[in-house]
Enzyme design. Structure first.
Site, PDB file in Angstrom:
ATOM      1  N   SER A 126       0.852  -1.194   0.000  1.00 24.80           N
ATOM      2  CA  SER A 126       0.000   0.000   0.000  1.00 24.80           C
ATOM      3  C   SER A 126       0.881   1.234   0.000  1.00 24.80           C
ATOM      4  O   SER A 126       1.991   1.233   0.549  1.00 24.80           O
ATOM      5  CB  SER A 126      -0.896   0.021   1.242  1.00 24.80           C
ATOM      6  OG  SER A 126      -1.551   1.275   1.374  1.00 24.80           O
ATOM      7  N   LYS A 172       2.259  -2.806   6.250  1.00 25.31           N
ATOM      8  CA  LYS A 172       2.483  -2.668   4.809  1.00 25.31           C
ATOM      9  C   LYS A 172       3.928  -2.254   4.521  1.00 25.31           C
ATOM     10  O   LYS A 172       4.516  -2.675   3.520  1.00 25.31           O
ATOM     11  CB  LYS A 172       1.495  -1.676   4.203  1.00 25.31           C
ATOM     12  CG  LYS A 172       0.065  -2.208   4.140  1.00 25.31           C
ATOM     13  CD  LYS A 172      -0.032  -3.509   3.355  1.00 25.31           C
ATOM     14  CE  LYS A 172      -1.470  -3.955   3.168  1.00 25.31           C
ATOM     15  NZ  LYS A 172      -1.578  -5.251   2.447  1.00 25.31           N
ATOM     16  N   TYR A 218      -1.800  -0.373  10.061  1.00 28.52           N
ATOM     17  CA  TYR A 218      -1.831  -0.616   8.611  1.00 28.52           C
ATOM     18  C   TYR A 218      -0.523  -0.188   7.958  1.00 28.52           C
ATOM     19  O   TYR A 218       0.074  -0.927   7.167  1.00 28.52           O
ATOM     20  CB  TYR A 218      -3.016   0.135   7.997  1.00 28.52           C
ATOM     21  CG  TYR A 218      -3.222  -0.130   6.527  1.00 28.52           C
ATOM     22  CD1 TYR A 218      -3.590  -1.395   6.067  1.00 28.52           C
ATOM     23  CD2 TYR A 218      -3.064   0.889   5.597  1.00 28.52           C
ATOM     24  CE1 TYR A 218      -3.791  -1.632   4.722  1.00 28.52           C
ATOM     25  CE2 TYR A 218      -3.266   0.655   4.243  1.00 28.52           C
ATOM     26  CZ  TYR A 218      -3.631  -0.601   3.817  1.00 28.52           C
ATOM     27  OH  TYR A 218      -3.820  -0.843   2.479  1.00 28.52           O
TER      28      TYR A 218
END
Length: 262
Positions: free
Chosen positions: A145, A162, A158
């Site tokens: 991401s 990532k 997150y």
């Protein structure tokens, strides 16, 4: 011709998280380029729909419902070898984590998200490597991401996992070269079903688009096109690379209204 190097005729791909969204689009894109596929996700009905679409393209799809956090990835490898006799491409698309304030993020949650995003990719790749080496080598594509390289409030879990998957990609590329290429795609805000609620809110969508240099949400087919490139002979000299397909953002384009701590 240069365009011929984007073909995947005769190759076999495994795609995880392929029941919908980016995984489904990538599976269709690889099939359109000539590959047969093994597709996996937790929901069998979603996979059957994707398999039917791939059948309409003229390629074969084998459905293997799995929860890769809890289940052994071996059935995916076994399905590829039993049905097609080879394995050439692995796409790790399982992952994700919900945004949360820092003080609401537990150690257990952070560790669990690492297992979901990085552990599942490593487990599948460990099982796949002997079979990739048994053929002409192979291509591995991890879906990371843009948040793995950008920072803002609420993205601790997150962004951390990532970023870890991004560096895992770079390190695995060194370990597995020259026979196996390992690359990643780092999408930005892409209009899948997960963002339908954003797309339906004109104010929120407008804010995201205004903060994106390309002034729109991405399309799943654009991520699929990047995957076709990285999987194909066109990218034969590319490994350890993270391909950003994010509309040119240099900061998160979806900002969470989290206040200062007091």
């Amino acid at each position: 011709m240069a365009t011929d190097t984007f073909r995947l005729d005769g190759q076999v791909a495994i795609i995880t998280g392929a029941g919908r969204g980016l995984g489904a689009a990538i599976a269709r894109g690889l099939a359109e380029a000539g590959a047969d596929v093994v597709i996996s996700a937790r929901t069998a009905d979603d996979l059957e729909q994707v398999a039917a679409e791939i059948g309409e393209i003229g390629r074969r799809a084998v459905v293997v419902p799995l929860n890769l956090v809890a289940d052994d990835p071996a059935p995916l490898i076994e399905a590829a070898i039993a049905e097609f006799g080879r394995l050439d491409i692995v796409v790790n698309n399982v992952g994700g984590a919900m945004p949360k304030p820092f003080l609401d993020t537990s150690v257990r949650e952070l560790v669990g998200s690492f297992a979901f995003n990085v552990g599942t990719a490593h487990g599948l790749l460990l099982a796949a490597v002997p079979h990739l080496l048994a053929g002409d080598g192979g291509s591995v594509i991890n879906i990371t991401s843009s948040i793995g390289r950008l920072s803002d409030r609420g993205y601790l879990t997150y962004g951390t996992v990532k970023a870890a998957l991004t560096h895992y990609t770079e390190l695995a590329a060194q370990d597995l070269s020259p026979r196996i290429r390992v690359n990643a795609i780092a999408p930005g805000a892409v209009h899948t079903a997960a963002l339908d609620w954003v797309a339906a809110d004109e104010t929120m969508r407008g804010q995201i688009e205004a903060a994106t240099p390309m002034r729109r949400l991405g399309l799943p087919e654009e991520i699929a096109a990047a995957a076709v490139y990285l999987a194909s002979p066109a990218a034969a000299y590319v490994t350890g690379t993270v391909l950003a397909v994010d509309g040119g953002i240099t900061a998160p384009n979806f900002r969470l209204p989290l206040p200062d701590l007091s």
